[in-house]
Write an enzyme that holds these catalytic residues in place. Structure first.
Site, PDB file in Angstrom:
ATOM      1  N   GLU A 292     -19.962  -4.868  11.197  1.00 19.17           N
ATOM      2  CA  GLU A 292     -21.037  -3.915  11.453  1.00 19.17           C
ATOM      3  C   GLU A 292     -21.697  -4.886  12.229  1.00 19.17           C
ATOM      4  OE1 GLU A 292     -19.094  -1.725   8.162  1.00 19.17           O
ATOM      5  OE2 GLU A 292     -19.983  -3.617   8.518  1.00 19.17           O
TER       6      GLU A 292
ATOM      7  N   ARG B   6     -25.323  -1.252   7.639  1.00 19.26           N
ATOM      8  CA  ARG B   6     -25.708  -2.616   7.181  1.00 19.26           C
ATOM      9  C   ARG B   6     -25.791  -3.553   8.897  1.00 19.26           C
ATOM     10  NH1 ARG B   6     -19.804  -3.414   4.702  1.00 19.26           N
ATOM     11  NH2 ARG B   6     -21.177  -4.521   2.632  1.00 19.26           N
TER      12      ARG B   6
ATOM     13  N   LYS C  60       1.054  -1.301  -0.039  1.00 15.53           N
ATOM     14  CA  LYS C  60      -0.193   0.169  -0.092  1.00 15.53           C
ATOM     15  C   LYS C  60       0.777   1.393  -0.086  1.00 15.53           C
ATOM     16  CE  LYS C  60      -4.143   1.062   2.212  1.00 15.53           C
ATOM     17  NZ  LYS C  60      -5.025   1.481   3.046  1.00 15.53           N
TER      18      LYS C  60
END
Length: 625
Positions: free
Chosen positions: A367, A395, A280
């Site tokens: 979640e 969610r 990354k």
């Protein structure tokens, strides 16, 4: 290469790996320069340059379907599909979206913004392909963080069971927005270091392929040896047990390795998972050295130094204020614990985690689990603080309804990024939470007018013992108001009159209070005196104050930075109807539409949530009266 001349990725098929390396460098330079001006998800995109180039070389978009999970890493894809000339407008009002967008390009097959959806969508596309007897590849690209989401695991289970032809790219950079957590992350860690297995597997498969078919007995024995080797060298090859052919781990920045494995994946039958290790932020030192997620997504920065360009702010960041107040109260209340679904940095919980590591829980991109875990904790007389962005709370709706509100458990939900959030656009605007929480029995919803009231609301929530309570707070910073040293709980359901006025009443809360106050001051110069009420408790409402206002016969204007359908203004209308009041009532808020990206002020102006609109509406209401 002038990237703005690219109209289609088809030119990549004629490039050598050396030419691809030069192009990769051009793309990195372009991304670093453009994101320095606009901000954006620079870290994820720098990490997938080689991977994206090779995917477009090996496959034929848009015939073959690319699905970018979450969508944080789709900038390179956008460049290769003819949108480089639009990058000056990235995430700007009416400009290029920061996520895949169906209306932008035929190459954007799937719209994203939330994680862990690509595999389910890919299964749907592959099933449709097979039902229509079409011939194309379906290629979801999912990160190691998104793979921990329950929906992704449900899809893996189905795809492996159905043996659907599909090439899944696991883009493993060992980190999503924050460092990953969980058992699956540990499995990936073992696979990353299992080079011995990869080499041994290749040698064994080569040997098996040379065995003559003589009754199949010897070949079957060899297959068992290969399986035994798998378990000997790697502790639990998760994906192969799920029904996938596993390829990797491979270097996601090595064109030759990518090409070899993608070619094999295309030829294989059934589902294949290509495990790609990427870095990354690759190619930009500040992003490469990031270990906490700062460079996952940024605002503008100085390209030469990596220093962020910060706008002038008056007060503390809302996320920091709320988290710091929870941390302060946790010092004397051992029942307080915090839960976050993979957003410890965004929700500014690092201080709590450091101070009370045994009471801090980052559950990953999960979640639903986070909400029900909070409920379980509350059954044991703990005081869980669930810190979650408004857009991600969507969610966990069923868990809030079924597991928190229905049994009336004392869970404190901190709804971060409530209201418009700006550049991330329609997938991230936090404008639906009032509508989907207000109708839940037992639920309390509040939002402060400033950071001082915000800290008192944290105290209110943690003192509250009669069920779930939600505190909304916006993205960005407070107003810079003086802060009380002593925290006090507010009476549940109490509103506050900020300005007296006999001609009309404005009922509002949170970020729209300054707008209401400015409009009231302007109207006063026209001889119209408007009452402004801080309706800080969205549920329950201050019924005593509502009766007073309605009985006066004054017209009422409600303002909310949230959807009108089922929102706060709807609650005021319901109250008036239930009690047979006939005051003129109008509402200002988010219309029945998804709000795209741009600065918050530009978006508010676009949908007429402004001081000017407030003045015009009050003038109209007073004239009608």
């Amino acid at each position: 290469m002038d990237l703005t001349t690219i109209t289609s990725p088809s030119f990549l098929k004629d490039l050598s790996n050396k030419e691809l390396e030069a192009l990769a460098q051009d793309i990195r330079t372009f991304l670093i320069e453009k994101c320095a001006q606009t901000g954006g998800h620079i870290g994820p995109n720098l990490g997938v340059v080689e991977l994206t180039l090779m995917l477009h070389k090996m496959f034929d978009s848009p015939k073959d379907k690319f699905l970018w999970d979450v969508g944080h890493q789709a900038y390179v894809h956008k460049i290769l599909t003819g949108r480089a000339s639009q990058f000056d407008t990235l995430r700007q009002f009416k400009g290029l979206c920061g996520f895949p967008k169906l209306v932008e390009s035929e190459h954007d097959e799937w719209e994203t913004g939330h994680s862990s959806t690509s595999l389910s969508a890919a299964m749907g596309m592959a099933a449709a392909r097979d039902m229509k007897n079409e011939n194309n590849y379906v290629v979801p690209i999912i990160g190691d963080g998104a793979l921990t989401g329950g929906m992704a695991l449900e899809a893996l289970n189905h795809i492996g069971h159905a043996q659907t032809n599909m090439t899944v790219i696991l883009n493993d950079n060992e980190m999503s927005i924050a460092p990953n957590v969980g058992a699956l992350h540990s499995i990936l860690g073992r696979l990353r270091t299992a080079k011995e297995y990869a080499r041994a597997k290749e040698d064994m498969e080569s040997l098996i392929n040379k065995i003559p078919v003589v009754g199949g007995k010897l070949a079957a024995t060899a297959e068992r040896v290969k399986d035994s080797l798998k378990y000997l060298v790697v502790s639990g090859v998760f994906f192969e047990e799920m029904g996938f052919k596993y390829l990797g781990p491979i270097d996601g920045h090595d064109f030759e390795a990518l090409e070899t494995n993608l070619r094999y994946a295309k030829e294989a039958k059934g589902p294949v998972l290509v495990h790609v290790i990427t870095k990354k932020g690759k190619g930009y030192k500040p992003a490469e050295e990031d270990t906490v997620g700062t460079w996952h997504g940024t605002g503008p920065y100085k390209m030469e130094t990596g220093a962020f360009v910060k706008s002038a702010v008056k007060g503390p960041a809302w996320s920091s204020l709320i988290a710091d107040t929870v941390t302060k109260l946790a010092e004397t209340d051992k029942r307080i614990a915090t839960i976050t679904p993979a957003m410890p940095v965004g929700s500014k919980l690092e201080g709590f985690a450091k101070a009370y590591p045994n009471r801090f829980f980052d559950v990953g991109i999960a979640e639903q689990h986070a909400a029900t875990m909070a409920a379980g904790m509350a059954t044991q007389q703990m005081k869980p603080f669930l810190a979650i962005y408004s857009t991600f709370l969507q969610r966990a709706y069923d868990q809030v309804l079924h597991d928190i509100a229905r049994p009336n458990l004392n869970v404190f939900i901190g709804i971060d990024r409530a209201g418009l959030v700006g550049a991330d656009g329609e997938t991230h605007q936090g404008v639906f939470d009032i509508a989907f929480l207000r109708h839940l029995p037992n639920m309390v919803i509040m939002m402060p007018k400033d950071e001082n009231e915000g800290q008192h609301m944290v105290k209110t929530a943690l003192d509250y013992n009669d069920g779930p309570i939600a505190l909304r707070y916006p993205r960005g910073n407070g107003l810079g108001v003086p802060m009380d040293k002593t925290l006090q709980a507010l009476p549940i359901g109490s509103w506050e009159v900020l300005r007296e006025g006999e001609d009309a009443s404005i009922l509002t809360f949170g970020t729209t209070i300054p707008m209401a106050m400015e409009a009231a001051e302007a109207l006063a110069t026209q001889g119209i005196e408007v009452e402004v009420v801080n309706a800080r408790f969205i549920k329950p409402m201050d019924e005593a104050m509502l009766h007073r206002i309605m009985q006066s016969g004054k017209p009422v204007l409600t303002i909310e930075e949230a959807v009108l359908a089922g929102g706060f203004g709807s609650g005021v209308l319901e109250f008036a109807s239930d009690h047979n009041y006939h005051n003129d009532i109008e509402r200002i808020g988010i219309p029945d539409a998804f709000i795209e990206h741009g600065s918050v002020n530009e978006l508010l102006a676009e949908i007429h949530v402004t001081t000017e609109e407030t003045i015009a509406r009050i003038q109209k209401l007073v004239q009608q009266k």
